[in-house]
Motif scaffolding. Structure first.
Motif, PDB file in Angstrom:
ATOM      1  N   UNK A 315     -18.052  80.574 -42.799  1.00 28.51           N
ATOM      2  CA  UNK A 315     -19.529  80.452 -41.889  1.00 28.51           C
ATOM      3  C   UNK A 315     -19.924  79.298 -42.152  1.00 28.51           C
ATOM      4  N   UNK A 316     -21.265  79.025 -41.201  1.00 33.74           N
ATOM      5  CA  UNK A 316     -21.737  77.531 -41.032  1.00 33.74           C
ATOM      6  C   UNK A 316     -22.218  77.386 -42.498  1.00 33.74           C
ATOM      7  N   UNK A 317     -22.880  78.089 -43.442  1.00 31.13           N
ATOM      8  CA  UNK A 317     -23.638  77.942 -44.390  1.00 31.13           C
ATOM      9  C   UNK A 317     -22.464  77.297 -45.516  1.00 31.13           C
ATOM     10  N   UNK A 318     -21.247  77.928 -45.484  1.00 31.31           N
ATOM     11  CA  UNK A 318     -20.448  77.424 -46.459  1.00 31.31           C
ATOM     12  C   UNK A 318     -19.815  75.890 -46.070  1.00 31.31           C
ATOM     13  N   UNK A 319     -19.427  75.806 -44.692  1.00 31.50           N
ATOM     14  CA  UNK A 319     -19.081  74.494 -44.185  1.00 31.50           C
ATOM     15  C   UNK A 319     -19.969  73.363 -44.317  1.00 31.50           C
ATOM     16  N   UNK A 452     -24.444  78.651 -51.556  1.00 30.34           N
ATOM     17  CA  UNK A 452     -24.259  77.511 -50.762  1.00 30.34           C
ATOM     18  C   UNK A 452     -25.407  76.937 -49.953  1.00 30.34           C
ATOM     19  N   UNK A 453     -26.285  77.853 -49.633  1.00 28.82           N
ATOM     20  CA  UNK A 453     -27.554  77.406 -48.896  1.00 28.82           C
ATOM     21  C   UNK A 453     -28.611  76.755 -50.023  1.00 28.82           C
ATOM     22  N   UNK A 464     -26.739  87.784 -52.418  1.00 30.05           N
ATOM     23  CA  UNK A 464     -26.137  88.081 -51.132  1.00 30.05           C
ATOM     24  C   UNK A 464     -25.507  87.110 -50.433  1.00 30.05           C
ATOM     25  N   UNK A 465     -24.208  86.983 -50.158  1.00 34.85           N
ATOM     26  CA  UNK A 465     -23.678  85.890 -49.723  1.00 34.85           C
ATOM     27  C   UNK A 465     -23.716  85.774 -48.187  1.00 34.85           C
TER      28      UNK A 465
END
Length: 493
Positions: A315-319, A452-453, A464-465
């Motif tokens: 996901x972009x958030x994790x990246x 991560x956010x 909520x992931x």
């Protein structure tokens, strides 16, 4: 049909001999009363017990679908660029997970089919005089490790499951009920301790089970027992730390200098690799390379077979949780960016490069090994264990050195810290081990997640992931036993 009933009907698969022991194809079938009569047969039977390492990596008729991806979909840090069906969406979205999902059946079979092979081997080889005592013990050490590995994988996924340590002889003992989780862990520890004392070498370039893998697995088992669901606490964190230090002090393993070395076939089964899933493009190809590619347009260089891609991407958030100067985030390290159909002009999306197979671009088939246990994992377990022993942070030199070794490879100019915290180590595990099918197990044993956010470690329940539509609940922590197994065996309800 109940898996254990099927196992009562299974006959032993005899493998032909070839140079790489896990690249073998079935040649004939024999029953156990005809078997275990020669050293070659015992060797082949031991080889057969490794099959369960790869069973979750099987493919299905649908493109880029494999049960193994459920472990990463479940975390919520990955997405599936290619359109998905209900079986994957249940994990991708954390929504309406059903015990009829075929993914559960594959994971269940990936436990009990290889365990039956292990049980048969142990029962037939323990007293054999066909091979020397030294060889017999080494064979048994490998198989005891593998039985522990399969049970450890399954008890974390399903919770209370049947514990079966004898081969099926008839149909009188096939409807086995659930075993308490603590008893399963005790068996796992017992099996690993046997393997630890079986005379295995510290390393094995051929890819067989080695002493480093045994001790590393025992460390992770102790870490899990210290955490959830058993919550045995400080004593077991200390046991995990001590076991990690045995591996570190042995000096047989080291981190690779570059991340490219993780993909270098010349470095398979050595250096940083404690245990790998052995693959060969001729007889036992790997699904990873082509399944991780973008869909439907390939990256450069153009792949021979691009249409297998789209199984999983970050996901972009994790990246974006990786620091900009983290070498793992740099192009063609852990990730690469590419535009694919549907993107706006100039837009690019990150995809997983961590397991890229250069040879597959020439042959259209991938034979790349896949890492199951890495030294980086053990170093971070060592650091985490000591922070837990010391109440959430530690100044322990060995623990800091272990953490710093992994961190410094990602940030070469980083200065060694004087203290480290549990949360810092957990974040590092999310980054370093991403998409290696470890993260969900970490989330289960710690009951923590990486927000991560907001760059923080939080409680798993209620979180909520990024790719999920629902927050985690207690009910999500153990997968349901497959419906087909419950229907065949009422004791599993």
């Amino acid at each position: 049909m109940n898996t254990i009933f099927r196992l009562a009907l299974v006959i032993l698969v005899l493998f032909t001999s070839c140079n790489k022991f896990l690249e073998e194809e079935p040649a004939s079938f024999l029953t156990t009363d005809q078997y275990y009569k020669t050293e070659d047969q015992i060797q082949a039977a031991a080889n057969g017990t490794y099959a369960g390492l790869n069973m979750p990596f099987s493919t299905e008729i649908t493109v880029a679908a494999s049960p193994v991806y459920a472990l990463e979909y479940m975390t919520g840090y990955s997405k599936r660029p290619r359109p998905s069906g209900s079986a994957d969406d249940q994990f991708l979205l954390l929504q309406n997970i059903e015990n009829s999902n075929s993914r559960f059946e594959t994971w269940w079979n990936s436990t009990y089919i290889p365990i039956e092979n292990c049980n048969s081997f142990i029962a037939n080889v323990t007293e054999t005089k066909v091979v020397s005592e030294e060889k017999r013990n080494r064979f048994l050490g490998e198989v005891y490790f593998l039985r522990a590995y399969y049970y450890f994988r399954a008890v974390r996924l399903f919770g209370s499951i049947p514990l079966k340590t004898e081969p099926t002889q008839n149909l009188n003992n096939i409807l086995i009920g659930k075993t308490p989780i603590a008893d399963i862990y005790n068996q796992i520890v017992s099996d690993l301790q046997f393997a630890e004392n079986a005379g295995l070498p510290w390393t094995d370039k051929s890819g067989r089970v080695n002493l480093g893998a045994v001790k590393a697995q025992l460390a992770e088992v102790y870490m899990t027992m210290a955490g959830y669901p058993l919550q045995k606490g400080a004593t077991y964190y200390q046991m995990a730390y001590d076991k990690c230090m045995e591996v570190i002090n042995a000096g047989e393993y080291s981190l690779f200098t570059t991340y490219a070395d993780l993909r270098n076939p010349a470095k398979n089964n050595e250096g940083e690799h404690l245990l790998m899933n052995q693959r060969d493009q001729r007889n036992a190809g790997s699904i990873i390379h082509f399944n991780f590619m973008p869909y439907p347009e390939p990256p450069e260089p153009v792949s021979v077979i691009p249409n297998f891609g789209g199984a999983m991407a970050p996901t972009m958030a994790f990246y974006q949780s990786f620091a900009e100067n983290d070498l793992r985030k740099q192009e063609k390290q852990f990730f690469y960016n590419v535009r694919y159909v549907g993107d706006a002009p100039g837009k690019q999306n990150p995809f997983i490069y961590k397991f890229w197979d250069d040879a597959a671009e020439e042959t259209s088939r991938s034979g790349a090994n896949f890492p199951l246990m890495r030294y980086a994992d053990l170093l971070l377990l060592c650091a985490e264990a000591k922070t837990m022993i010391d109440g959430g942070s530690t100044g322990d030199v060995a623990a800091i050195d272990a953490y710093y070794a992994v961190r410094k490879r990602a940030f070469p100019t980083l200065q060694k810290p004087a203290n480290i915290t549990t949360d810092e180590v957990l974040k590092e595990r999310y980054w370093e081990l991403c998409f290696e099918f470890h993260t969900w197990f970490d989330m289960l044993r710690t009951r923590k997640a990486f927000d991560v956010e907001n760059d923080r470690i939080v409680d798993l329940i209620g979180f909520k992931a990024p790719n999920h539509v629902n927050a985690f609940r207690e009910a999500d922590l153990f997968w349901p036993i497959p419906l087909s197994e419950i229907q065949a065996n009422p004791n599993l309800k």
